[in-house]
Enzyme design. Structure first.
Site, mmCIF file in Angstrom:
data_model
loop_
_atom_site.group_PDB
_atom_site.id
_atom_site.type_symbol
_atom_site.label_atom_id
_atom_site.label_comp_id
_atom_site.label_asym_id
_atom_site.label_seq_id
_atom_site.Cartn_x
_atom_site.Cartn_y
_atom_site.Cartn_z
ATOM 1 N N HIS A 56 0.822 -1.214 0.000
ATOM 2 C CA HIS A 56 0.000 0.000 0.000
ATOM 3 C C HIS A 56 0.853 1.261 0.000
ATOM 4 O O HIS A 56 0.351 2.343 0.293
ATOM 5 C CB HIS A 56 -0.907 0.023 1.230
ATOM 6 C CG HIS A 56 -1.685 -1.238 1.437
ATOM 7 N ND1 HIS A 56 -2.512 -1.735 0.484
ATOM 8 C CD2 HIS A 56 -1.735 -2.099 2.475
ATOM 9 C CE1 HIS A 56 -3.060 -2.870 0.924
ATOM 10 N NE2 HIS A 56 -2.594 -3.107 2.129
ATOM 11 N N HIS A 218 -6.644 -4.632 -1.355
ATOM 12 C CA HIS A 218 -5.883 -5.878 -1.272
ATOM 13 C C HIS A 218 -6.064 -6.725 -2.510
ATOM 14 O O HIS A 218 -5.982 -7.952 -2.451
ATOM 15 C CB HIS A 218 -6.284 -6.673 -0.025
ATOM 16 C CG HIS A 218 -5.954 -5.956 1.243
ATOM 17 N ND1 HIS A 218 -6.802 -5.037 1.800
ATOM 18 C CD2 HIS A 218 -4.852 -6.002 2.031
ATOM 19 C CE1 HIS A 218 -6.245 -4.561 2.897
ATOM 20 N NE2 HIS A 218 -5.069 -5.111 3.060
#
Ligand SMILES: Nc1ncnc2c1ncn2[C@@H]1O[C@H](COP(=O)(O)OP(=O)(O)O)[C@@H](O)[C@H]1O
Ligand SMILES: Nc1ncnc2c1ncn2[C@@H]1O[C@H](COP(=O)(O)OP(=O)(O)O)[C@@H](O)[C@H]1O
Ligand SMILES: [Mg+2]
Ligand SMILES: [Mg+2]
Ligand SMILES: [Mg+2]
Ligand SMILES: [Mg+2]
Lengths: 332, 204, 332, 204
Positions: A56, A218
């Site tokens: 991320h 994700h």
């Protein structure tokens, strides 16, 4: 799979070695796998620690520094960090005033941070946990895992970080973090799947004329699959659920984050920002501050998320306060 | 269960996880984030290494070591859940020798931490029926293990039509229907490994 | 093609509308298509103007602001701006002290800026042109178009911008820009092609196990196609030609830019930075400052470039000077 | 050449560019940045619109307008080059009526700005032989235009084996060999349009 990696199993550790080489004002513990401000622990200052799966970036390690996080614990790719890591980071930043854990609401993150908080409490460190759950694509319900934590994490970390930097006590830092979360809502769409180094292939197949609507960060599929459409209409798709979920009074100031998921050119993010600004304007919402760029990403996913956070003067003051991190920097 | 059997069980899980990591990851990619196989392989490889280095005179020691290693190496949802499960089992076995009671402690630990009920489409859907089946047949360890493995496999398959309410799959809402839960699949694999090592003449 | 666009023909204009909405401290002229500091022109200050094809964001519009560019002229995607645009931007920033044009060495950019400079001179504005040609993948020769301008453009704009901000005269600002260019060398590799909104398909096909070595930032193929290999070896591939081209004395300080071409996750850029730092260290090069991220991009190309710039104390001072732009910000 | 013929020529170029924009872009993608067709279509669409709005009593006015519009709408390498070429041509026709001399002025402008010589694999490789062929046959406008078109097409094809020394294709080094230059291709198209509108009985 085409990536700049050596052994996929080592990618997180090797990226951290790169972070260490690139940022002399951060300290990277490669053994325990965490990143911490070089001047930690600071006596009397509340520590702010976050963490989560890697992939991320710049979240979270890129937000370590004065005015934001004291430490970050990157887990394996898309896998929450382990309690040992979190505990080590917590101890490294504890200056006696307690530590706030900023936790994105994923089962894994929640449980690992919970175990770490128990261990830290055993060692006499006061812990407050701020749970971030801003993704309104997911219904909020006590029967489920609840909403995910996504873009608002940046705002929580920035604003709580600013208050901690000012020397505010543990309860206040946690409270402002929770408040930012409550005032925030996010929604994301993906144009492509992403590829984790370990899997080596995209997480899902998406036809050339379809998009995933209501995705997380994700690489998972979204709430629904819809037809590809012009930017204008996608802007409506992400803005409307936020305006529905978040009761914004006319003229109320907000911070807007138009966030790239990793592979979307900045040019397209600005096209989206323009469309979204028009929609917010039509809804009477006042954009007080904005950020456009890749902040909370999902590896090489093409896509974007919108986060809107209602603010008052105090939150704006904390937002504007100086920050000096690899991923967010101003005023210093 | 003695230390030898416990080690054999864990070794059996580790090798099954290695063999089927791709399948677990693929299941997780469909309704999660595609790392369940990778996570468990990393975890059980670490467990094998840790057990090689550790003194574990009793089954309880083996399982506690397994649990703490999983907690500190896996991360994600499955790390703390399986870690707590094995740790609870090991601690129970240190108290009394009943494998059935140890398995019940494991289920309790998983539910306490994860707050999932049967029907939520998680590992609990394989674990709960397996524990029940084991307990019901616990006077014969081999038969109990076989019954548990069968119940876990049934529970695993029964997750397919469910809509997830816990874990990442819950984010998909109705789109989670029609997919087998990866955690329930790994739980079934764990009980299959138990059945495989629990011969008719293994101790309880 | 999966992009956040409406009509591909409008993408640059719509992105600029987004820039205008997101950055109140910039002024965007949508008719003439340029971006300028809101406080321009500043009397007595040398103006710094750059521009080039769009698709390289944040370059150049993202580098407009105090301490860097006064204005940027974005052309259509990968197409240099037209003289009218450049002239309008030049006039908008001219405060009587002259204007420096920072031009990446592409035939189109060079000619369009040349025509604009002639027009500006006709209107009595003194113009100096700094040509950036740092890409050592391309041989330098008087018989050809010469080297391309890539990553060093950021360094030229930052350092010349800092000097202009201090009030230095036209000749000095141009001279420091030229000096930075001379001290810089870059080299890039691509893992995938990029897709322009107008073409709607990737510029070239690249097998799953091959990379393009020595690419520019316009989606073009590179100098050679080679086998995909581990990050370690790709790091050597980009570092060696730079060390060959640039005679760096042992212990000499450099600024290092590890730049993503658009679709490469930050995690991988850090892996590359780690490997490159090791190689530079082994060569006795001292990394005085570094930047890791997407700064000079090629739409959604997966790939990276390395830029190394030899520096002295004065250049470091100018590098460290405050800058406040959407794409690069510190000290203010 | 009168204003009617000049307008017909430019209209012919515009429609050919529209038809073949994809091909030009594809050629440019192979050794450049894949925008040549897009650039010229944007430019000549703007030219058509500008000419509709403008008073252009003479051929020179038509071509100067065409040139200035290309310069201010195309960008890239081809914008200033073609823009200067048409502008130079128009200015020459304002001085004297010789199309041959106007074409020579165009070539001169392109080479002055772009500094490319024949053999560099650019539009000059089509433009230079076309201008020469036109001049050689310039006593018959129709024959001259046909000869120029043929020479431009030959020059265009002759770029295939060349290694580029100017423009973006030069960055590819030896890899530019084996591809036809997009700019030479559009130049051939411009002369084909000239031949098409220059009937046997059109004025010179
Ligand atoms: N709250 C929960 N209780 C029990 N099991 C859960 C819970 N949440 C998730 N799981 C199990 O964890 C599995 C996913 O594990 P894994 O992929 O390793 O972790 P993550 O979801 O963090 O990526 C799911 O398939 C599910 O069986
Ligand atoms: N220096 C030059 N002299 C003449 N023609 C050139 C020169 N550089 C490039 N060209 C021509 O321009 C063409 C490319 O035009 P275009 O694609 O529109 O611009 P860009 O290269 O800026 O993208 C080339 O195919 C070549 O024929
Ligand atoms: Mg995970
Ligand atoms: Mg998972
Ligand atoms: Mg171009
Ligand atoms: Mg081109």
């Amino acid at each position: 799979m085409k990536k700049f990696v050596n052994d996929p199993a080592d990618v997180v550790r090797e990226a951290l070695a790169g972070v260490a080489a690139a940022h002399p004002d951060l300290r990277v513990d490669l053994a325990e796998q965490f990143v911490v401000r070089a001047d930690a622990p600071r006596t009397g200052k509340v520590g702010l620690v976050s963490g989560g799966g890697s992939g991320h970036e710049p979240l979270h390690a890129g937000f370590v520094g004065p005015g934001m996080l004291d430490a970050a614990c990157p887990g394996e790719v898309f896998t929450s960090p382990v309690p040992d890591q979190i505990l080590a980071a917590t101890k490294a930043v504890d200056g006696g005033a307690g530590v706030v854990h900023v936790v994105k609401n994923y089962t894994g993150d929640v449980m690992n941070f919970q175990l770490a908080a128990e261990l830290a409490a055993d060692e006499g460190i006061r812990i407050e946990t701020v749970l971030v759950d801003d993704d309104v694509a997911v219904e909020d319900s006590t029967w489920t895992a609840g909403r995910r934590g996504t873009g608002a994490t940046l705002l929580v970390e920035k604003i709580a970080g600013a208050l901690a930097e000012e020397g505010a006590p543990l309860a206040d830092v946690a409270a402002v973090g929770r408040r930012v979360n409550e005032l925030s809502a996010s929604f994301a769409v993906a144009l492509t799947a992403c590829t984790t180094p370990a899997a080596g292939r995209p997480g899902f197949e998406l036809p050339d004329d379809e998009i995933e609507v209501g995705v997380g960060i994700h690489g998972e599929p979204g709430r629904s699959r819809q037809k590809l459409r012009p930017a204008k209409e996608i802007a409506a798709l992400v803005t409307e659920p936020i305006l529905t979920a978040e009761p914004i009074a006319s003229g109320e100031p907000v911070i807007v984050l138009v966030n790239g998921l990793g592979a979307t050119p900045l040019m397209e993010l600005y096209v989206m920002f323009g469309e979204i600004a028009r929609l917010l304007d039509a809804a009477g919402v006042r954009i007080a501050r904005s950020l456009v760029g890749d902040y909370v990403t999902s590896l090489d996913m093409a896509g974007m998320s919108l986060t809107v956070c209602r603010v008052d003067d105090e939150l704006l003051r904390l937002w504007d306060a100086p920050v000096r991190t690899p991923g967010l920097r101003w005023g210093m | 269960m003695d230390a030898v059997l416990a080690r054999a069980w864990v070794a059996g899980i580790a090798s099954a996880v290695r063999d089927r990591a791709d399948e677990l990851t693929r299941l997780d990619a469909a309704i999660g984030d595609g790392d369940h196989g990778v996570n468990l392989r990393r975890g059980f490889d670490a467990v094998v290494a840790a057990l090689e280095a550790a003194e574990t005179p009793a089954a309880g020691d083996v399982l506690v070591k397994t649990g703490t290693t999983l907690v500190s190496k896996v991360g994600g949802a499955s790390g703390p859940l399986y870690g707590s499960a094995f740790r609870a089992m090991g601690k129970a076995l240190r108290q009394e020798s009943s494998v059935a009671r140890a398995l019940e402690a494991a289920l309790e630990a998983v539910q306490k931490l994860g707050k999932a009920a049967p029907g939520d489409k998680t590992m609990v859907d394989a674990l709960a029926p397996a524990v029940e089946a084991y307990s019901a047949a616990s006077d014969d360890a081999a038969r109990a293990a076989r019954a548990a493995a069968a119940a876990a496999a049934d529970g695993m398959r029964a997750t397919i039509p469910l809509q997830a309410r816990k874990g990442r799959a819950s984010y998909l809402g109705a789109r989670s229907v029609g997919h087998q839960d990866p955690g329930a699949t790994s739980t079934a694999l764990i009980f299959a490994a138990l059945a495989a090592v629990t011969g008719p003449d293994s101790g309880r």
